[in-house]
Scaffold this motif. Structure first.
Motif, PDB file in Angstrom:
ATOM      1  N   PRO A 166       0.744   8.288   8.920  1.00  0.00           N
ATOM      2  CA  PRO A 166      -0.164   7.243   8.419  1.00  0.00           C
ATOM      3  C   PRO A 166      -1.541   7.793   8.031  1.00  0.00           C
ATOM      4  O   PRO A 166      -2.118   7.380   7.027  1.00  0.00           O
ATOM      5  CB  PRO A 166      -0.274   6.263   9.592  1.00  0.00           C
ATOM      6  N   THR A 220      -1.192   9.619   4.761  1.00  0.00           N
ATOM      7  CA  THR A 220      -1.097   8.651   3.672  1.00  0.00           C
ATOM      8  C   THR A 220      -2.474   8.110   3.307  1.00  0.00           C
ATOM      9  O   THR A 220      -2.810   8.000   2.126  1.00  0.00           O
ATOM     10  CB  THR A 220      -0.150   7.501   4.073  1.00  0.00           C
ATOM     11  N   SER A 221      -3.273   7.807   4.316  1.00  0.00           N
ATOM     12  CA  SER A 221      -4.644   7.340   4.063  1.00  0.00           C
ATOM     13  C   SER A 221      -5.446   8.418   3.337  1.00  0.00           C
ATOM     14  O   SER A 221      -6.189   8.127   2.397  1.00  0.00           O
ATOM     15  CB  SER A 221      -5.340   6.984   5.371  1.00  0.00           C
TER      16      SER A 221
END
Length: 179
Positions: free
Chosen positions: A146, A149-150
């Motif tokens: 995550p 992805t950010s």
């Protein structure tokens, strides 16, 4: 340093590496496509002896594409340091020519169809991109999916903002805009 700050630093480092890597890759590919024009662009800076203009024009797109790929792969800290050095070199070359009163020359920043004169905003953009890469010199910790992805989304935002900034500058300098 607190764990939250280290995580933020790692996300910024990955975002900057991804964003600047894409900018270098796109610029290098564009310069490669328009490589017949690049020696003239480099010669207009009047910083290199004539014998070095052609070799520099041949090497620059390849160097930019290689740095772009290295940054995209997250090969820190070498790729980040080399990219920071190249961005600082571009900023210095522009600053010297602006100080000489030669702000009308094309930056050679890509977008072959749009001529973009150099100016202090481009110097600031290059220095800001170099500064964004500074956290990548610290060899930040690996990121979770995550967080990665950010970081990639933030890197894409850096690319889009950079291209928007460059396109607006080129359009503002266009003769069509001056009617």
């Amino acid at each position: 340093m607190a764990e939250g700050a280290m995580l933020l630093l790692a996300i910024v480092a990955r975002a900057a590496s991804f964003g600047v890597g894409l900018i270098f890759l796109i610029a290098g590919m564009d310069q490669w496509r328009h490589r017949a024009l690049l020696p003239g662009v480099i010669a207009n800076y009047r910083l290199l002896p004539g014998t070095l203009v052609t070799p520099a024009a041949r090497a620059l797109p390849l160097v930019e594409m290689a740095l772009g790929v290295a940054l995209l792969l997250g090969l820190a800290p070498f790729a980040a340091a080399a990219a920071m050095l190249l961005l600082a070199l571009f900023a210095a070359a522009m600053a010297v020519n602006i100080r000489r009163g030669r702000g009308h020359i094309d930056c050679g920043c890509g977008h072959g169809a749009l001529r973009h004169p150099i100016g202090w905003p481009l110097v600031a953009r290059n220095l800001a991109l170099a500064a964004l890469l500074a956290p990548a010199l610290l060899m930040p910790a690996p990121l979770s999916l995550p967080d990665t992805t950010s970081a990639l989304a933030m890197g894409l935002a850096i690319v889009l903002l950079s291209h928007l900034f460059q396109s607006l500058g080129a359009l503002a300098a266009s003769p069509l805009h001056r009617r």
